[in-house]
Design a protein around this motif. Structure first.
Motif, PDB file in Angstrom:
ATOM      1  N   LEU A 178     -29.655   2.138 -14.804  1.00 40.32           N
ATOM      2  CA  LEU A 178     -28.656   1.556 -13.894  1.00 40.32           C
ATOM      3  C   LEU A 178     -28.973   0.078 -13.729  1.00 40.32           C
ATOM      4  CD1 LEU A 178     -28.680   4.454 -11.288  1.00 40.32           C
ATOM      5  CD2 LEU A 178     -26.798   3.875 -12.836  1.00 40.32           C
ATOM      6  N   TRP A 179     -28.033  -0.725 -14.132  1.00 41.29           N
ATOM      7  CA  TRP A 179     -28.268  -2.159 -14.101  1.00 41.29           C
ATOM      8  C   TRP A 179     -27.236  -2.855 -13.226  1.00 41.29           C
ATOM      9  CZ3 TRP A 179     -28.036  -0.889 -19.821  1.00 41.29           C
ATOM     10  CH2 TRP A 179     -29.321  -0.498 -20.283  1.00 41.29           C
ATOM     11  N   ALA A 180     -27.678  -3.754 -12.374  1.00 40.99           N
ATOM     12  CA  ALA A 180     -26.751  -4.527 -11.553  1.00 40.99           C
ATOM     13  C   ALA A 180     -26.182  -5.683 -12.379  1.00 40.99           C
ATOM     14  CB  ALA A 180     -27.499  -5.074 -10.336  1.00 40.99           C
ATOM     15  N   GLY A 181     -24.924  -6.008 -12.115  1.00 43.00           N
ATOM     16  CA  GLY A 181     -24.314  -7.106 -12.853  1.00 43.00           C
ATOM     17  C   GLY A 181     -22.997  -7.525 -12.233  1.00 43.00           C
ATOM     18  N   GLN A 182     -22.311  -8.436 -12.899  1.00 42.94           N
ATOM     19  CA  GLN A 182     -21.006  -8.918 -12.427  1.00 42.94           C
ATOM     20  C   GLN A 182     -19.958  -8.567 -13.464  1.00 42.94           C
ATOM     21  OE1 GLN A 182     -20.352 -10.684  -9.566  1.00 42.94           O
ATOM     22  NE2 GLN A 182     -22.494 -10.470  -8.885  1.00 42.94           N
ATOM     23  N   ALA A 183     -18.912  -7.876 -13.017  1.00 40.97           N
ATOM     24  CA  ALA A 183     -17.807  -7.589 -13.935  1.00 40.97           C
ATOM     25  C   ALA A 183     -16.951  -8.835 -14.090  1.00 40.97           C
ATOM     26  CB  ALA A 183     -16.976  -6.432 -13.384  1.00 40.97           C
ATOM     27  N   LYS A 184     -16.667  -9.140 -15.374  1.00 43.67           N
ATOM     28  CA  LYS A 184     -15.781 -10.277 -15.654  1.00 43.67           C
ATOM     29  C   LYS A 184     -14.863  -9.855 -16.764  1.00 43.67           C
ATOM     30  CE  LYS A 184     -18.906 -14.002 -14.390  1.00 43.67           C
ATOM     31  NZ  LYS A 184     -20.139 -14.524 -14.978  1.00 43.67           N
ATOM     32  N   PRO A 217     -40.015  15.223 -31.788  1.00 44.08           N
ATOM     33  CA  PRO A 217     -38.631  15.085 -32.292  1.00 44.08           C
ATOM     34  C   PRO A 217     -37.949  13.819 -31.776  1.00 44.08           C
ATOM     35  CG  PRO A 217     -38.810  16.869 -30.696  1.00 44.08           C
ATOM     36  CD  PRO A 217     -40.188  16.386 -30.959  1.00 44.08           C
ATOM     37  N   GLU A 218     -38.389  13.309 -30.665  1.00 46.14           N
ATOM     38  CA  GLU A 218     -37.774  12.096 -30.143  1.00 46.14           C
ATOM     39  C   GLU A 218     -38.837  11.280 -29.428  1.00 46.14           C
ATOM     40  OE1 GLU A 218     -34.879  13.967 -27.664  1.00 46.14           O
ATOM     41  OE2 GLU A 218     -36.258  14.102 -25.981  1.00 46.14           O
ATOM     42  N   SER A 219     -38.508  10.032 -29.132  1.00 44.44           N
ATOM     43  CA  SER A 219     -39.467   9.167 -28.472  1.00 44.44           C
ATOM     44  C   SER A 219     -38.784   8.478 -27.298  1.00 44.44           C
ATOM     45  CB  SER A 219     -39.980   8.091 -29.429  1.00 44.44           C
ATOM     46  OG  SER A 219     -40.566   8.696 -30.553  1.00 44.44           O
ATOM     47  N   VAL A 220     -39.517   8.409 -26.175  1.00 44.50           N
ATOM     48  CA  VAL A 220     -38.979   7.714 -25.006  1.00 44.50           C
ATOM     49  C   VAL A 220     -39.566   6.304 -25.009  1.00 44.50           C
ATOM     50  CG1 VAL A 220     -38.779   7.708 -22.512  1.00 44.50           C
ATOM     51  CG2 VAL A 220     -38.867   9.885 -23.759  1.00 44.50           C
ATOM     52  N   VAL A 221     -38.666   5.337 -25.054  1.00 41.89           N
ATOM     53  CA  VAL A 221     -39.104   3.949 -25.130  1.00 41.89           C
ATOM     54  C   VAL A 221     -38.894   3.293 -23.774  1.00 41.89           C
ATOM     55  CG1 VAL A 221     -38.749   1.727 -26.252  1.00 41.89           C
ATOM     56  CG2 VAL A 221     -38.475   3.856 -27.544  1.00 41.89           C
ATOM     57  N   HIS A 222     -39.972   2.744 -23.203  1.00 38.59           N
ATOM     58  CA  HIS A 222     -39.857   1.939 -21.992  1.00 38.59           C
ATOM     59  C   HIS A 222     -39.841   0.482 -22.445  1.00 38.59           C
ATOM     60  CE1 HIS A 222     -41.182   5.245 -19.157  1.00 38.59           C
ATOM     61  NE2 HIS A 222     -41.463   5.744 -20.355  1.00 38.59           N
ATOM     62  N   ALA A 223     -38.804  -0.234 -22.053  1.00 35.41           N
ATOM     63  CA  ALA A 223     -38.715  -1.616 -22.524  1.00 35.41           C
ATOM     64  C   ALA A 223     -38.266  -2.525 -21.399  1.00 35.41           C
ATOM     65  CB  ALA A 223     -37.746  -1.703 -23.696  1.00 35.41           C
ATOM     66  N   ASP A 224     -38.387  -3.823 -21.641  1.00 41.32           N
ATOM     67  CA  ASP A 224     -38.114  -4.821 -20.614  1.00 41.32           C
ATOM     68  C   ASP A 224     -37.049  -5.777 -21.125  1.00 41.32           C
ATOM     69  OD1 ASP A 224     -38.221  -6.508 -18.541  1.00 41.32           O
ATOM     70  OD2 ASP A 224     -40.414  -6.801 -18.575  1.00 41.32           O
ATOM     71  N   MET A 225     -35.933  -5.902 -20.380  1.00 41.94           N
ATOM     72  CA  MET A 225     -34.842  -6.766 -20.829  1.00 41.94           C
ATOM     73  C   MET A 225     -35.003  -8.199 -20.322  1.00 41.94           C
ATOM     74  SD  MET A 225     -31.503  -4.405 -20.705  1.00 41.94           S
ATOM     75  CE  MET A 225     -31.239  -4.507 -18.978  1.00 41.94           C
ATOM     76  N   GLY A 226     -36.070  -8.433 -19.586  1.00 44.00           N
ATOM     77  CA  GLY A 226     -36.225  -9.764 -18.999  1.00 44.00           C
ATOM     78  C   GLY A 226     -35.603  -9.826 -17.634  1.00 44.00           C
ATOM     79  N   ALA A 227     -36.073 -10.732 -16.795  1.00 44.25           N
ATOM     80  CA  ALA A 227     -35.593 -10.889 -15.415  1.00 44.25           C
ATOM     81  C   ALA A 227     -35.651  -9.590 -14.665  1.00 44.25           C
ATOM     82  CB  ALA A 227     -34.172 -11.471 -15.387  1.00 44.25           C
ATOM     83  N   ALA A 246     -28.001  -9.881 -20.290  1.00 43.00           N
ATOM     84  CA  ALA A 246     -27.169  -9.336 -21.365  1.00 43.00           C
ATOM     85  C   ALA A 246     -25.699  -9.269 -20.944  1.00 43.00           C
ATOM     86  CB  ALA A 246     -27.671  -7.949 -21.744  1.00 43.00           C
ATOM     87  N   LEU A 247     -24.840  -9.387 -21.904  1.00 40.87           N
ATOM     88  CA  LEU A 247     -23.398  -9.282 -21.656  1.00 40.87           C
ATOM     89  C   LEU A 247     -22.909  -8.032 -22.369  1.00 40.87           C
ATOM     90  CD1 LEU A 247     -20.959 -10.872 -20.383  1.00 40.87           C
ATOM     91  CD2 LEU A 247     -20.503 -11.649 -22.725  1.00 40.87           C
ATOM     92  N   LEU A 248     -22.503  -7.035 -21.580  1.00 39.65           N
ATOM     93  CA  LEU A 248     -22.145  -5.756 -22.187  1.00 39.65           C
ATOM     94  C   LEU A 248     -20.650  -5.516 -22.073  1.00 39.65           C
ATOM     95  CD1 LEU A 248     -25.036  -3.475 -20.843  1.00 39.65           C
ATOM     96  CD2 LEU A 248     -24.969  -4.948 -22.861  1.00 39.65           C
ATOM     97  N   PRO A 249     -20.018  -5.138 -23.185  1.00 42.57           N
ATOM     98  CA  PRO A 249     -18.578  -4.864 -23.147  1.00 42.57           C
ATOM     99  C   PRO A 249     -18.285  -3.532 -22.462  1.00 42.57           C
ATOM    100  CG  PRO A 249     -19.438  -4.436 -25.328  1.00 42.57           C
ATOM    101  CD  PRO A 249     -20.577  -4.977 -24.538  1.00 42.57           C
ATOM    102  N   LEU A 250     -17.161  -3.482 -21.746  1.00 41.34           N
ATOM    103  CA  LEU A 250     -16.706  -2.231 -21.148  1.00 41.34           C
ATOM    104  C   LEU A 250     -15.954  -1.437 -22.210  1.00 41.34           C
ATOM    105  CD1 LEU A 250     -15.443  -3.595 -17.725  1.00 41.34           C
ATOM    106  CD2 LEU A 250     -17.382  -2.080 -18.120  1.00 41.34           C
TER     107      LEU A 250
END
Lengths: 349, 351, 337
Positions: free
Chosen positions: B241-247, B301-311, B257-261
């Motif tokens: 769950l990431w906070a952001g601004q819809a534009k 069978p699968e791997s859980v990746v913990h990663a950091d997107m910055g900020a 990051a800029l994610l398309p809807l």
């Protein structure tokens, strides 16, 4: 006893006898003597005849004078061992005049010998005077006292178990206004002894007409705060979910009490039952006050009255003391573990 | 038989409101699971239905009859407790018979019912034993058996599996579901374990702080969580769950990051929370999400990746297989737009 | 043991069960009519009724009773005298000479009881502590040794009194033993100091096992590893006792002391059967005084007895509060652990 000996000879460690080992040895050794000795002496004495009881110094075991049937005499004659100038022999006494006894040889009844009583000792064998035990029941009121004691003990214990467990159930498993107050009230009166309320209690028991009634002895003792307290502590450990399960199972509150809670409280009930039996059997001061007529005496009161007479008949008194002791000793032998656990856990007495 | 309706149920203990107005209808034959974090009021709600607690306000109906004032005994329900609450001084048979005897049922009928239930639950050899001599799983079965013989309008199960070890829990879960199919009776099952809820329920009621957050089928809860809480609560590992601004047609995350809807989805411009399940992220060269790997949990069978997107933007991704990634590696991730969830500033679902 | 337990449980619950079955139907009805509150009232009623009538009520009216005089039994018939009975109990012309007190018997009983409490409790505690320490060393045959000391505890006071009256008799076994070792026989129960000592000794004999048992429970609750740690440190045994055993035994020890005090203040049964308060007034204790004044003497004065019992009750209440406070403290400590 071999285990006791093994313990007695056990030392603190190392080869040398520590002073604590010696002290332990002495303490425990004298304890066996001092703690058991008096009761054992009571039991041995209770089988002695009045004549033997007045002997000083006393013999350890009870003895009975030997008698013999001699031809020409209707009654049994007491046997004596005689030793004088004519040697040592066993004779039966026919009659005694002053310091001289007329005696016969049972084998030769015709010849009467005159013997100085300083030269003879009675022939005795270990024997028990069972009459000490039988007479008080047959000739005195002890059978009645025993019945009264059994009645008081039994009824008081039953009522104690029933009323105390019901109250403990209400006080442990229901939320209601004033519950805290009742619990505090009960704890506060835990240690109020009878001796503090003797006078007003007597007036109340008299007011409801129970003087010289066994119920007057029973009722003031049954609402023991101790019992309620003990049972409540135990019931608090029974999970509420069991009661809820029973409620879901259509059980009424009364059924929850007697089908679920009561059986689960059995260990605590057993402890209370044991103590109640011992308490009520041993009660003295209150029955002494309430019961003033012989036919309602309990054993303890009866014993005391008997011991208070001017000319104490020790042979009967000792035997009746043993009788009074028996139920408690039985309880002790069979339920010692229960009792000691109960005391160590709750400080009950 | 077995339709349960709750109307505005409230419960307060002193000044604390435990339940804040619950409306709910449970249909005949349904297996409904109440799920939520501890303290959400799910067990309290179940106890109200059982009749063990009385609501401060509101109405409970069973098959259209108002039972709010009735005692637990008179509601025709059966309950399986978390601790099983088997009577320790009675045999298994006596445990099962107790409730029936209380209704003055003939002995023959009681025996038949116990026999039936014991066969069904495979506890016939245990009937003469006492609860203390049984294993946890066996006690569980007896507790269920005690409920079954009553032939109740509905079964209430209060975290019945929480005292079992993990392996046994899985098998009992399946057995309970099978039992439900077989009996066709209404069941209300309370748990804090969302896997249990997902695998067993016809419908799940998600509760939080005395309120119903969402009522729906397990898959609908997973696919279209109604709000942030449900989105975070259902699914493991939890949704990103990431906070952001819809534009316009995309969302500018606070982490950069800029994610398309998804196509055709329009939300009003302004602050939003954007959610993507870890399982819905996939490696994609030049994808919209760039993050630095902090930790990898390789499960096989699968791997859980913990990663950091910055900020401060953390990220979880469940990637298939065993990707060759080390700590500090930079990964680029993408996703199918239909898997994006958008929540408004009030926490409710926008799209 | 489980067999005995089960049997006992059955014996205890069987008659109650029979009664219960009888009551079931009417009580179900009562539960419908009166609800849970009605059932709570039903469960409490028998015990609380008896408790109120025979414990609470006497406690309350005892105070009123102590402010009245006369021979009448029932409170409404009695004459109010205010603090008259207390004045009579406590007034002396010369407090250094008890014979000048108006109620000299009360003062004698008070002095006797005071002396008894101090001597009996201190000796009892020392003996019980030694016994507990010794029993705590024993790993083998513990139940036998526990039984040795505990056995007299259950005996009735009357039996205890009679056993010892028989042993201490002029022609009793104790004197026989004295004569046997060449000493003069002693009139144990007819000489003041001997009779008083006998009362102390006999009550200790009867109570020793009870208090030793509580102390033993305390000793056994002390974790063994503390001793092992002390041993590793090379601590001397005496130091172990003063620094480890005694401080950790203190909670039980305090309870034991207060319980022993409470019982010593009320001493009656054993002493009464043993000596009847004599010779003269040598072993006249407070409870016997109350009994004699209230019930036994020709000049019965229940008001005076009530006043004396309230004074004694005051002492006991202080001791009881002390015990409750100690119990609370122990409970808290237990929880902290």
């Amino acid at each position: 006893m071999s285990r006791a000996m093994a313990f007695l000879t056990r030392r603190k460690g190392g080869d040398a006898w520590d002073w604590t080992d010696v002290f332990t040895f002495i303490w425990l050794g004298s304890a066996v003597f001092i703690m058991f000795g008096p009761a054992l002496w009571l039991v041995l004495s209770s089988f002695k005849s009045p004549a033997q009881l007045s002997e000083f110094p006393p013999t350890l075991l009870p003895y009975e004078a030997q008698t013999v049937a001699v031809e020409g005499y209707d009654r049994l004659l007491p046997l004596f061992s005689v030793s004088d100038d004519d040697g040592t022999r066993t004779l039966a006494e026919v009659r005694r005049v002053g310091t001289v006894a007329q005696m016969v040889d049972p084998a030769n009844p015709a010849e009467v010998q005159r013997i100085n009583i300083a030269n003879r000792t009675p022939v005795r064998e270990v024997g028990f005077s069972w009459g000490n035990y039988l007479d008080p029941f047959l000739r005195f009121d002890f059978l009645n006292y025993t019945k009264n004691s059994i009645f008081v003990t039994g009824v008081a214990t039953l009522i104690t178990l029933l009323t105390n467990s019901m109250a403990a159930f209400a006080l442990s498993k229901y939320e209601f206004r004033g519950r805290g107050f009742v619990v505090v009230l009960i704890i506060a009166t835990l240690m109020i002894p009878l001796s503090v309320i003797l006078v007003p209690l007597y007036s109340i028991v008299a007011g409801v007409g129970l003087i010289n009634s066994l119920w007057g002895v029973i009722l003031p003792t049954v609402a023991t705060p101790t019992g309620v307290f003990l049972l409540r502590q135990y019931m608090l450990t029974i999970p509420d979910e069991l009661l809820e399960a029973a409620r879901m199972d259509h059980a009424s509150e009364w059924q929850i009490y007697w089908r679920i809670v009561l059986p689960l409280t059995a260990p605590a009930l057993a402890v209370l039952a044991i103590f109640s039996v011992v308490w009520r059997w041993n009660d003295f001061l209150w029955p002494l006050i309430v019961l003033s007529r012989q036919e309602v005496y309990t054993l303890q009161v009866g014993l005391n009255a008997y011991a208070g007479e001017l000319n104490v008949q020790w042979h009967y008194l000792l035997a009746m003391t043993v009788i009074t002791m028996i139920p408690v000793v039985l309880v002790f032998i069979f339920l010692q573990r229960f009792i000691t656990a109960g005391i160590a856990g709750t400080g009950l007495k | 038989m077995g339709r349960i309706q709750l109307h505005d149920i409230r419960k307060s203990f002193g000044a604390i409101d435990v339940l804040k107005g619950i409306d709910l209808t449970i249909d005949e034959g349904e297996l409904v699971v109440f799920v939520g974090p501890s303290g959400c009021g799910k067990s309290t709600l179940l106890r109200m239905i059982a009749g063990l607690d009385k609501p401060t306000f509101g109405r409970i109906e069973i098959d259209g009859t108002d039972v709010t004032a009735r005692s637990a005994a008179d509601r025709g329900l059966a309950m399986v407790f978390q601790s099983y609450a088997l009577y320790p001084h009675m045999t298994v048979r006596a445990n099962m018979a107790f409730g029936l005897q209380n209704t003055n049922m003939p002995k023959a009928e009681i025996d038949t019912r116990i026999g039936e239930a014991a066969r069904m639950l495979e506890i016939e050899p245990l009937l003469e034993r006492r609860p203390g001599q049984l294993s946890g799983g066996q006690r569980q079965r007896v507790a269920i058996g005690r409920a079954i013989v009553r032939r109740p309008t509905a079964f209430l199960l209060d975290e019945p599996l929480s005292n079992l070890d993990a392996e046994l829990r899985v098998s009992m879960r399946a057995e309970l579901s099978a039992l439900h199919d077989r009996l066709g009776a209404t069941m209300i099952h309370v748990t804090h374990d969302q896997v249990e809820a997902m695998t067993m329920a016809d419908r799940i009621v998600v509760l939080r702080a005395g309120k119903v957050e969402q009522v729906d089928t397990p898959l609908n809860l997973f696919n279209r969580p109604a709000n942030l809480f449900v989105a975070g609560f259902i699914g493991a590992p939890g949704m990103n769950l990431w906070a952001g601004q819809a534009k316009g047609v995309s969302v500018q995350l606070d982490s950069g990051a800029l994610l398309p809807l998804p196509l055709g989805v329009r939300v009003p411009d302004g602050p939003v929370t954007l959610g993507i399940r870890p399982q819905h992220l996939r490696p994609e060269v030049g994808g919209p999400i760039r993050a630095e790997v902090r930790l990898i949990e390789a499960l096989g069978p699968e791997s859980v990746v913990h990663a950091d997107m910055g900020a401060g933007g953390g990220l979880l991704a469940v990637l298939p297989g065993q990707p060759d990634l080390g700590r500090g590696a930079v990964i680029e991730l993408g996703y199918e737009p239909q898997f994006v969830h958008v929540f408004g500033s009030d926490g409710q679902r926008l799209a | 043991m489980t067999g005995v337990k089960g049997m006992l449980g059955a014996v205890v619950t069987a008659p109650l069960g029979w009664l219960a079955r009888l009551l079931d139907a009417p009580l179900r009805l009562w539960q419908r009519v009166a609800g849970q509150g009605g059932m709570v009232a039903f469960f409490l009623l028998p015990n609380m009724a008896i408790f109120t009538i025979f414990v609470l009520l006497p406690l309350v009216i005892n105070i009123a009773y102590s402010m009245t005089t006369g021979a009448a039994l029932f409170l409404p018939d009695r004459t109010y005298v205010g603090m008259g009975q207390y004045e009579r109990l406590l007034r002396c012309t010369d407090y250094t000479n008890l014979m000048t007190c108006q109620e000299d018997q009360f003062w004698i009983a008070l002095r006797n009881t005071g002396t008894f409490v101090v001597l009996q409790v201190s000796l009892l505690i020392v003996a019980a502590t030694i016994t507990a320490l010794i029993l705590n060393r024993a790993l083998r045959a513990l139940s036998f040794w526990r039984a040795v000391f505990f056995f007299p505890v259950l005996l009735s006071p009357v039996v205890v009194g009679l056993i010892w009256r028989w042993i201490l008799d002029r022609n009793g076994v104790l004197n026989a033993a004295l004569v046997g070792v060449g000493m003069d026989p002693v009139n144990w129960l007819l000489e003041r100091n001997y009779a008083f000592s006998a009362a102390i000794g006999v009550t200790i004999w009867a109570q020793l096992g009870f208090f030793a048992l509580i102390l033993l429970a305390g000793l056994q609750a002390i974790p063994r590893d503390l001793y092992e740690a002390a041993e590793m440190d090379g601590t001397k045994p005496a130091r172990v006792f003063w620094r480890i055993t005694l401080p950790l035994l203190m909670p039980n020890m305090l309870v034991v002391i207060v319980l022993a005090l409470i019982r010593a203040v009320q001493v009656f049964d054993e002493a009464y059967v043993l000596t009847g308060g004599g010779p003269g007034t040598a072993t006249l204790f407070l409870t016997q005084y109350i009994y004699e004044v209230g019930f036994a003497s020709l000049l019965k004065n229940p008001g005076l007895a009530a006043a004396a019992s309230i004074l004694m009750g005051g002492v006991l209440i202080v001791l009881t509060l002390l015990q409750l406070a100690l119990g609370k403290r122990n409970e808290r400590k237990g929880k902290l652990k």
